[in-house]
Motif scaffolding. Structure first.
Motif, PDB file in Angstrom:
ATOM      1  N   GLU A 475       0.827  -1.202   0.000  1.00  0.00           N
ATOM      2  CA  GLU A 475       0.000   0.000   0.000  1.00  0.00           C
ATOM      3  C   GLU A 475       0.865   1.258   0.000  1.00  0.00           C
ATOM      4  OE1 GLU A 475      -3.462  -2.402   2.431  1.00  0.00           O
ATOM      5  OE2 GLU A 475      -2.058  -1.088   3.477  1.00  0.00           O
ATOM      6  N   LYS A 476       1.966   1.203   0.731  1.00  0.00           N
ATOM      7  CA  LYS A 476       2.889   2.342   0.722  1.00  0.00           C
ATOM      8  C   LYS A 476       3.492   2.554  -0.665  1.00  0.00           C
ATOM      9  CE  LYS A 476       4.331   2.262   5.590  1.00  0.00           C
ATOM     10  NZ  LYS A 476       5.430   2.005   6.528  1.00  0.00           N
ATOM     11  N   GLU A 477       3.721   1.452  -1.353  1.00  0.00           N
ATOM     12  CA  GLU A 477       4.277   1.544  -2.709  1.00  0.00           C
ATOM     13  C   GLU A 477       3.271   2.208  -3.649  1.00  0.00           C
ATOM     14  OE1 GLU A 477       6.134  -1.394  -6.161  1.00  0.00           O
ATOM     15  OE2 GLU A 477       5.913  -2.124  -4.095  1.00  0.00           O
ATOM     16  N   VAL A 478       2.005   1.834  -3.510  1.00  0.00           N
ATOM     17  CA  VAL A 478       0.952   2.456  -4.322  1.00  0.00           C
ATOM     18  C   VAL A 478       0.900   3.950  -4.039  1.00  0.00           C
ATOM     19  CG1 VAL A 478      -1.550   2.612  -4.661  1.00  0.00           C
ATOM     20  CG2 VAL A 478      -0.445   0.371  -4.529  1.00  0.00           C
ATOM     21  N   TYR A 479       0.906   4.298  -2.765  1.00  0.00           N
ATOM     22  CA  TYR A 479       0.870   5.712  -2.375  1.00  0.00           C
ATOM     23  C   TYR A 479       2.073   6.460  -2.959  1.00  0.00           C
ATOM     24  CZ  TYR A 479       0.961   9.862   0.609  1.00  0.00           C
ATOM     25  OH  TYR A 479       0.995  11.154   1.070  1.00  0.00           O
ATOM     26  N   SER A 516      -7.216   9.370 -13.938  1.00  0.00           N
ATOM     27  CA  SER A 516      -6.127   8.905 -14.809  1.00  0.00           C
ATOM     28  C   SER A 516      -4.782   8.916 -14.088  1.00  0.00           C
ATOM     29  CB  SER A 516      -6.053   9.770 -16.077  1.00  0.00           C
ATOM     30  OG  SER A 516      -5.575  11.078 -15.769  1.00  0.00           O
ATOM     31  N   LEU A 517      -4.668   9.762 -13.046  1.00  0.00           N
ATOM     32  CA  LEU A 517      -3.416   9.833 -12.270  1.00  0.00           C
ATOM     33  C   LEU A 517      -3.317   8.735 -11.221  1.00  0.00           C
ATOM     34  CD1 LEU A 517      -3.085  13.712 -11.751  1.00  0.00           C
ATOM     35  CD2 LEU A 517      -1.614  12.250 -13.168  1.00  0.00           C
ATOM     36  N   GLY A 518      -4.387   7.940 -11.074  1.00  0.00           N
ATOM     37  CA  GLY A 518      -4.323   6.802 -10.151  1.00  0.00           C
ATOM     38  C   GLY A 518      -4.946   7.045  -8.790  1.00  0.00           C
ATOM     39  N   VAL A 519      -5.841   8.037  -8.668  1.00  0.00           N
ATOM     40  CA  VAL A 519      -6.420   8.324  -7.359  1.00  0.00           C
ATOM     41  C   VAL A 519      -7.236   7.143  -6.831  1.00  0.00           C
ATOM     42  CG1 VAL A 519      -8.565   9.412  -8.195  1.00  0.00           C
ATOM     43  CG2 VAL A 519      -7.580  10.111  -5.998  1.00  0.00           C
ATOM     44  N   ASP A 520      -7.883   6.380  -7.713  1.00  0.00           N
ATOM     45  CA  ASP A 520      -8.689   5.245  -7.256  1.00  0.00           C
ATOM     46  C   ASP A 520      -7.811   4.164  -6.622  1.00  0.00           C
ATOM     47  OD1 ASP A 520     -11.328   6.126  -8.280  1.00  0.00           O
ATOM     48  OD2 ASP A 520     -10.314   5.991 -10.216  1.00  0.00           O
ATOM     49  N   GLU A 521      -6.620   3.963  -7.180  1.00  0.00           N
ATOM     50  CA  GLU A 521      -5.709   2.979  -6.611  1.00  0.00           C
ATOM     51  C   GLU A 521      -5.272   3.387  -5.205  1.00  0.00           C
ATOM     52  OE1 GLU A 521      -5.714   4.053  -9.652  1.00  0.00           O
ATOM     53  OE2 GLU A 521      -5.312   2.417 -11.063  1.00  0.00           O
ATOM     54  N   VAL A 522      -5.021   4.695  -5.022  1.00  0.00           N
ATOM     55  CA  VAL A 522      -4.600   5.188  -3.700  1.00  0.00           C
ATOM     56  C   VAL A 522      -5.754   5.067  -2.701  1.00  0.00           C
ATOM     57  CG1 VAL A 522      -3.661   7.136  -2.425  1.00  0.00           C
ATOM     58  CG2 VAL A 522      -2.959   6.763  -4.789  1.00  0.00           C
ATOM     59  N   ILE A 523      -6.954   5.445  -3.128  1.00  0.00           N
ATOM     60  CA  ILE A 523      -8.122   5.322  -2.245  1.00  0.00           C
ATOM     61  C   ILE A 523      -8.328   3.864  -1.843  1.00  0.00           C
ATOM     62  CG2 ILE A 523     -10.639   5.519  -2.111  1.00  0.00           C
ATOM     63  CD1 ILE A 523     -10.416   7.983  -3.934  1.00  0.00           C
ATOM     64  N   TYR A 526      -5.906   2.880   0.863  1.00  0.00           N
ATOM     65  CA  TYR A 526      -6.301   3.408   2.174  1.00  0.00           C
ATOM     66  C   TYR A 526      -7.544   2.710   2.701  1.00  0.00           C
ATOM     67  CZ  TYR A 526      -2.900   7.102   2.863  1.00  0.00           C
ATOM     68  OH  TYR A 526      -1.740   7.781   3.114  1.00  0.00           O
ATOM     69  N   GLN A 527      -8.469   2.347   1.820  1.00  0.00           N
ATOM     70  CA  GLN A 527      -9.676   1.641   2.250  1.00  0.00           C
ATOM     71  C   GLN A 527      -9.318   0.279   2.827  1.00  0.00           C
ATOM     72  OE1 GLN A 527     -13.147   2.867   1.906  1.00  0.00           O
ATOM     73  NE2 GLN A 527     -13.243   1.281   3.488  1.00  0.00           N
ATOM     74  N   THR A 528      -8.417  -0.415   2.153  1.00  0.00           N
ATOM     75  CA  THR A 528      -7.995  -1.732   2.633  1.00  0.00           C
ATOM     76  C   THR A 528      -7.315  -1.613   3.993  1.00  0.00           C
ATOM     77  OG1 THR A 528      -7.684  -2.481   0.345  1.00  0.00           O
ATOM     78  CG2 THR A 528      -6.637  -3.779   2.076  1.00  0.00           C
ATOM     79  N   ALA A 529      -6.445  -0.610   4.140  1.00  0.00           N
ATOM     80  CA  ALA A 529      -5.756  -0.396   5.417  1.00  0.00           C
ATOM     81  C   ALA A 529      -6.748  -0.027   6.514  1.00  0.00           C
ATOM     82  CB  ALA A 529      -4.705   0.695   5.253  1.00  0.00           C
ATOM     83  N   TYR A 530      -7.731   0.799   6.155  1.00  0.00           N
ATOM     84  CA  TYR A 530      -8.761   1.209   7.118  1.00  0.00           C
ATOM     85  C   TYR A 530      -9.588   0.003   7.559  1.00  0.00           C
ATOM     86  CZ  TYR A 530     -13.134   3.264   8.818  1.00  0.00           C
ATOM     87  OH  TYR A 530     -14.240   3.554   9.564  1.00  0.00           O
ATOM     88  N   ASP A 531     -10.012  -0.810   6.614  1.00  0.00           N
ATOM     89  CA  ASP A 531     -10.819  -1.993   6.936  1.00  0.00           C
ATOM     90  C   ASP A 531     -10.032  -2.955   7.829  1.00  0.00           C
ATOM     91  OD1 ASP A 531     -12.875  -0.987   5.401  1.00  0.00           O
ATOM     92  OD2 ASP A 531     -12.379  -2.189   3.628  1.00  0.00           O
ATOM     93  N   ARG A 532      -8.755  -3.093   7.531  1.00  0.00           N
ATOM     94  CA  ARG A 532      -7.908  -3.984   8.328  1.00  0.00           C
ATOM     95  C   ARG A 532      -7.804  -3.467   9.768  1.00  0.00           C
ATOM     96  NH1 ARG A 532      -3.991  -3.992   4.821  1.00  0.00           N
ATOM     97  NH2 ARG A 532      -2.709  -2.459   5.912  1.00  0.00           N
ATOM     98  N   TYR A 533      -7.661  -2.164   9.887  1.00  0.00           N
ATOM     99  CA  TYR A 533      -7.581  -1.543  11.214  1.00  0.00           C
ATOM    100  C   TYR A 533      -8.882  -1.753  11.990  1.00  0.00           C
ATOM    101  CZ  TYR A 533      -7.700   2.252  14.669  1.00  0.00           C
ATOM    102  OH  TYR A 533      -7.832   2.977  15.825  1.00  0.00           O
TER     103      TYR A 533
END
Length: 536
Positions: A475-479, A516-523, A526-533
């Motif tokens: 996830e950090k790599e995606v960010y 097109s800049l990849g905002v959905d991938e970043v969201i 963060y959603q996956t990290a949030y759900d895990r938390y």
């Protein structure tokens, strides 16, 4: 038989409900200060040295103590525990480089303070790579005070372990799980309101009238002091539009609404916000030089110019600004004011970020430590009642006195020409980065609490992204791959929309470019990290 099962289930449900309803019985300050409180223990009679690496760039107190080994807290811990402490401090400003050299050499200090600030892969990776040890199976035996503090609340329990259940860090926990006082927010010229015969503005319509009259009748041509990215500090003007964003004074790239991670510029609220700011800018109600107000000094000059009628700022500088302004106008007075709303009674959910009490990943014990049990015991002493007083207040009779059983700082801390109260606390108590139960705001005067109550009037901060969420390596790599370009584009376009340099009709194209800049991938990351938390 069925009756008996149902009865047992009912009892279990009642007991479970009572357990969740029970409030945490937090120790009071008087409890911590009591002579009957838990004490720092003598740990060894053997000549043992524990090395602690700690970057002090943000709180260099050598101007106060000289040699860093002269710190009162080190002397007290050494005297009481029997452990010799070798504090390793990199040159000021060289923390990153020094940490990298230490990691490359493999010659780690026994304890590293602030490890997570310098090692980007996270605690689990550091354990897997053999750099630090997992404390999970050691704390019950060797850190009973810390373990007891962890279990005072469920919030602490889930925020002192990783998503995998490991315990890489010996954490700093806020006293009573406090988020800290709201220290920042919207400020307005009360003397200008009085001259105009106006009440405190509530809605955006009220604010429009105030800014217009201040400009037209009093010549206040710098109007509202917007931050240079076009988003007001602490989200003061955009909170009513149901979105939050990072601004020049705080992070917070994403917010959470109904369990869904969202990005401000993709919301309808962002569109409405930039349209209103564009209107205000065209009418001369926004500081025409807002894009040039970048540094702290720029902001001070803008606010004290007698041309700015409102802005958002840290409450700690109000007295300073008002003092400067009084040289221009003896009635000059900025005061805190609640955030504007679209309609009276609107509940806001964002402002100064409040993602829950910040439980800091303060310390790790490295695999180079030959006595990890002793190192953990040493850290545990900071979570005794005596350790609480030592870390938060320093030495009784020197940096604090007990008044009616509670600690009050002396002038050594509160009125010292060598530095601010926070600086002096680092010199005579513990560094702000150390792992202890910190009593946030212990040095504040009543004006800070009064300001916070104003800014909290209509805001519950419930959209703030939880502070304990952590991204994994992927996830950090995606960010890292996407977000830099996204942030640059958003900042550039927000300013252009507000200043009329980009047509508001192009907002659809703006959103398409973000995708097109990849905002959905970043969201999604963060959603996956949030759900895990949330599943911890």
């Amino acid at each position: 038989m069925l009756k008996r099962v149902l009865s047992l289930l009912l009892v279990a449900m009642l007991l479970l409900g009572a357990a969740f309803a029970e409030e945490v019985q937090w120790p009071t300050l008087a409890d911590h200060a009591s002579p009957d409180g838990t004490k720092i223990q003598h740990l060894t009679d053997e000549p043992v040295t524990i090395s602690i690496w700690c970057d002090i760039s943000s709180h260099d107190v050598t101007n106060v103590v000289g040699d860093i080994q002269n710190l009162d807290i080190l002397k007290t811990l050494e005297e009481k525990t029997g452990v010799k402490i070798n504090l390793i401090v990199p040159p000021v400003g060289e923390g990153d480089n020094n940490f990298s050299l230490m990691l490359t050499s493999g010659k780690y200090a026994d304890i590293i303070i602030g490890f997570d600030n310098f090692y980007s892969k996270g605690g689990d990776a550091a354990i897997d790579e053999g750099i630090i040890i997992d404390l999970k199976d050691m704390v019950e035996q060797y850190a009973p005070n810390y373990e007891a503090a962890r279990h005072l609340s469920q919030y602490r329990e889930i925020n002192t372990v990783t998503d995998s259940g490991r315990m890489p860090f010996f954490c700093q926990m806020p006293y009573m799980d406090k988020e800290g006082e709201t220290q920042c927010g919207l400020i307005i010229r009360k003397d200008v309101l009085d001259k105009l015969g106006m009440e405190m503005p509530v809605t955006f319509d009220d604010w429009h009238e105030y800014l217009t009259r201040a400009k037209d009748e009093l010549g206040m041509t710098r109007g509202f002091g917007l931050a240079y990215t076009g988003i007001s500090k602490y989200n003061a003007l955009n909170a009513a539009f149901e979105f939050g964003m990072a601004d020049v004074a705080q992070g917070g790239n994403f917010f959470v609404k109904d369990g869904q991670v969202q990005y401000g510029p993709l919301t309808e609220g962002y569109r409405d916000y930039v349209k209103l700011m564009a209107q205000w800018y065209a009418e001369g109600l926004i500081d025409p030089d807002f894009t040039s107000t970048v540094t702290f000094d720029d902001g001070i000059a803008m606010m004290s110019s007698n041309l700015c009628s409102a802005t958002s700022e840290h409450g700690g500088v109000l007295d300073y600004i008002n003092g400067l302004g009084a040289g221009v106008d003896p009635d000059f007075k900025f005061v805190p004011v609640p955030y504007p709303v679209l309609e009276p009674g609107q509940q806001l959910h964002y402002g100064q970020i409040k993602g829950g009490a910040t439980i800091a990943k303060s310390a790790v014990i490295t695999t180079a430590c030959k006595t990890p049990e002793l190192a953990l015991q040493l850290l545990d002493q900071l979570y005794t009642d005596e350790g609480f007083m030592l870390c938060n207040y320093g030495t009784e009779g020197k940096s604090y006195e007990l008044v009616d059983g509670e600690p009050k700082f002396t002038d050594l801390i509160m009125n010292n020409d060598l530095g601010t109260s926070t600086h002096m606390m680092s010199a005579y108590a513990a560094f702000i980065s150390w792992p202890f139960e910190t009593n946030l705001g212990r040095e504040f005067d009543e004006s800070v609490f009064a300001n916070g109550k104003v800014w909290d009037t209509n805001n519950d901060y419930s959209y703030s992204f939880p502070a304990g969420v952590t991204l994994n390596e992927e996830e950090k790599e995606v960010y890292g791959d996407y977000y830099g370009d996204i942030e640059t584009y958003v900042n550039e376009m927000t300013v252009k929309f507000i200043m009329g340099l980009e047509e508001l009709d192009n907002l659809d194209g703006f959103v398409e470019t973000l995708h097109s800049l990849g905002v959905d991938e970043v969201i999604n990351a963060y959603q996956t990290a949030y759900d895990r938390y949330m599943s911890r």
